[in-house]
Design a protein around this motif. Structure first.
Motif, short mmCIF file in Angstrom:
data_model
loop_
_atom_site.label_atom_id
_atom_site.label_comp_id
_atom_site.label_asym_id
_atom_site.label_seq_id
_atom_site.Cartn_x
_atom_site.Cartn_y
_atom_site.Cartn_z
N LEU A 15 0.54 -1.24 -0.23
CA LEU A 15 0.11 0.08 0.09
C LEU A 15 0.95 1.16 -0.10
CD1 LEU A 15 -3.32 -0.96 2.44
CD2 LEU A 15 -2.78 -1.07 0.01
N ALA A 16 2.09 1.22 -0.13
CA ALA A 16 3.28 1.93 -0.16
C ALA A 16 2.62 3.44 -1.51
CB ALA A 16 4.47 1.89 -0.29
N GLY A 17 2.78 4.12 -0.90
CA GLY A 17 2.52 4.72 -2.07
C GLY A 17 3.09 5.06 -3.68
N LYS A 18 3.90 5.31 -3.34
CA LYS A 18 5.35 5.21 -4.19
C LYS A 18 6.04 3.52 -4.39
CE LYS A 18 5.95 9.91 -5.48
NZ LYS A 18 5.06 10.03 -6.29
N MET A 19 6.78 2.85 -5.32
CA MET A 19 7.38 1.52 -5.46
C MET A 19 6.86 0.58 -4.43
SD MET A 19 11.12 3.94 -5.40
CE MET A 19 11.07 4.06 -4.01
N PRO A 20 5.63 0.52 -4.67
CA PRO A 20 5.06 -0.71 -3.63
C PRO A 20 5.82 -1.82 -3.84
CG PRO A 20 4.03 -0.47 -5.43
CD PRO A 20 4.45 0.95 -5.68
N GLY A 21 6.62 -2.67 -4.79
CA GLY A 21 7.37 -3.24 -4.90
C GLY A 21 8.64 -3.21 -4.74
N THR A 22 9.34 -2.08 -4.13
CA THR A 22 9.82 -1.91 -3.79
C THR A 22 10.29 -2.09 -2.32
OG1 THR A 22 11.44 -0.56 -5.29
CG2 THR A 22 12.32 -0.78 -2.74
N PHE A 23 9.42 -1.82 -1.15
CA PHE A 23 8.84 -1.98 -0.25
C PHE A 23 8.23 -3.45 0.23
CE2 PHE A 23 8.67 2.50 -0.67
CZ PHE A 23 8.92 3.05 0.71
N GLY A 24 7.19 -3.87 -0.92
CA GLY A 24 7.19 -6.00 -0.86
C GLY A 24 8.15 -6.61 -1.12
N THR A 25 9.41 -6.32 -1.42
CA THR A 25 10.83 -6.83 -1.44
C THR A 25 11.54 -6.58 -0.02
OG1 THR A 25 11.02 -6.63 -3.91
CG2 THR A 25 13.23 -7.27 -2.22
N LEU A 26 11.31 -5.45 0.67
CA LEU A 26 11.76 -5.05 1.66
C LEU A 26 10.95 -5.57 2.28
CD1 LEU A 26 12.35 -1.08 1.63
CD2 LEU A 26 14.17 -2.91 1.86
N ALA A 27 10.21 -6.10 2.51
CA ALA A 27 9.08 -6.47 3.24
C ALA A 27 9.56 -7.68 3.98
CB ALA A 27 7.28 -6.91 3.44
N ALA A 28 10.02 -9.07 2.51
CA ALA A 28 10.55 -10.01 2.96
C ALA A 28 11.78 -10.09 3.80
CB ALA A 28 10.39 -11.11 0.98
N LEU A 29 12.75 -9.07 3.36
CA LEU A 29 13.70 -8.94 4.24
C LEU A 29 13.60 -9.51 6.26
CD1 LEU A 29 16.32 -6.15 3.14
CD2 LEU A 29 15.78 -8.46 2.20
N PRO A 30 13.10 -9.38 6.95
CA PRO A 30 12.72 -9.97 7.80
C PRO A 30 12.86 -11.47 7.58
CG PRO A 30 11.94 -8.05 7.78
CD PRO A 30 12.26 -8.15 6.31
N LEU A 31 11.68 -12.50 6.55
CA LEU A 31 11.63 -13.66 6.63
C LEU A 31 13.01 -14.52 6.19
CD1 LEU A 31 9.80 -15.72 6.78
CD2 LEU A 31 9.01 -15.51 4.31
N VAL A 32 13.62 -13.64 4.90
CA VAL A 32 14.60 -14.24 5.06
C VAL A 32 15.99 -14.38 5.30
CG1 VAL A 32 16.80 -13.80 3.18
CG2 VAL A 32 14.20 -13.47 2.69
N VAL A 33 15.45 -12.86 6.78
CA VAL A 33 16.66 -13.29 7.47
C VAL A 33 16.21 -14.08 8.58
CG1 VAL A 33 17.51 -11.89 9.72
CG2 VAL A 33 17.87 -10.85 7.70
N LEU A 34 14.48 -14.26 9.22
CA LEU A 34 14.74 -15.57 10.78
C LEU A 34 14.63 -16.88 9.09
CD1 LEU A 34 12.94 -15.83 12.88
CD2 LEU A 34 10.90 -16.09 11.53
N LEU A 35 14.67 -16.79 8.24
CA LEU A 35 15.25 -18.57 8.11
C LEU A 35 16.47 -18.90 8.03
CD1 LEU A 35 12.26 -18.61 4.78
CD2 LEU A 35 12.38 -20.08 7.52
N SER A 36 17.43 -17.90 7.25
CA SER A 36 18.59 -17.73 6.89
C SER A 36 19.33 -18.30 8.55
CB SER A 36 19.29 -16.69 6.11
OG SER A 36 18.12 -16.74 4.86
N HIS A 37 19.01 -17.62 9.65
CA HIS A 37 19.18 -17.75 11.05
C HIS A 37 19.32 -18.89 11.38
CE1 HIS A 37 22.30 -14.83 10.67
NE2 HIS A 37 21.45 -13.49 10.53
N TYR A 38 17.75 -19.14 11.75
CA TYR A 38 17.27 -20.29 12.50
C TYR A 38 16.39 -21.44 11.14
CZ TYR A 38 18.09 -17.21 16.05
OH TYR A 38 18.23 -15.76 16.39
N ALA A 39 16.80 -21.45 10.61
CA ALA A 39 16.32 -23.05 9.76
C ALA A 39 17.33 -23.43 8.89
CB ALA A 39 14.85 -22.39 8.62
N SER A 40 17.19 -24.83 8.75
CA SER A 40 18.16 -25.19 7.83
C SER A 40 17.62 -25.06 6.21
CB SER A 40 17.36 -27.12 8.13
OG SER A 40 16.91 -27.09 7.82
#
Length: 160
Positions: free
Chosen positions: A26-51
């Motif tokens: 719902l970001a007014g500008k660059m929603p795809g970029t904000f969507g990609t940024l929203a994925a980063l915590p999930l990437v970090v969480l999975l990379s650190h705590y999942a096989s």
């Protein structure tokens, strides 16, 4: 996104909430970029705590379920692949970072590479983006952009 389309969405609806990348779409500008940024915590969480197998299972699930999530939200909105639908960016970023040793440098490189391929859409990504519709059409171009970014990132890491 115009107000009439926005009125058809609800962040209280779990399908919309996910399709909108936890609201980042719902970001007014660059929603795809904000969507990609929203994925980063999930990437970090999975990379650190999942096989790696768990990371792969989650990534496949995010991608496959994303077909339905994005298709349903697009149908609810009455618009195919509205820019606010960014679950495909979440899947693409997860794909980009498969088996990548996590550091701020690799996370930044993965982010830039994924956005590069997602925005530029080289062939066959551009072909799929224009000719495949529905939830699968929404997802497939970002899945493939993630695969391209993954390949370039792994090649770059092998060379360094």
């Amino acid at each position: 996104m115009d107000k009439q389309i926005r009125s058809k969405l609800s962040l209280l609806n779990p399908v919309h909430f996910l399709a909108l990348g936890f609201g980042s779409g719902l970001a007014g500008k660059m929603p795809g970029t904000f969507g990609t940024l929203a994925a980063l915590p999930l990437v970090v969480l999975l990379s650190h705590y999942a096989s790696l197998p768990v990371y792969l299972i989650v990534t496949v699930m995010v991608s496959v379920v994303g077909i339905w999530i994005c298709g349903k939200t697009a149908a609810d909105m009455g618009v195919h692949d509205d820019s606010s639908i960014v679950w495909d960016e979440v899947a693409g970023m997860l794909i980009t970072m498969i088996a990548v040793p996590l550091s701020w440098q690799t996370l930044l490189a993965g982010f830039v590479l994924f956005r590069f391929f997602d925005i530029l859409k080289p062939w066959p990504i551009s072909y799929l983006d224009k000719h495949v519709h529905g939830g699968f059409g929404i997802m497939i171009d970002d899945v493939l952009a993630g695969v391209f970014a993954l390949g370039v990132l792994h090649i770059g890491l092998a060379v360094i």
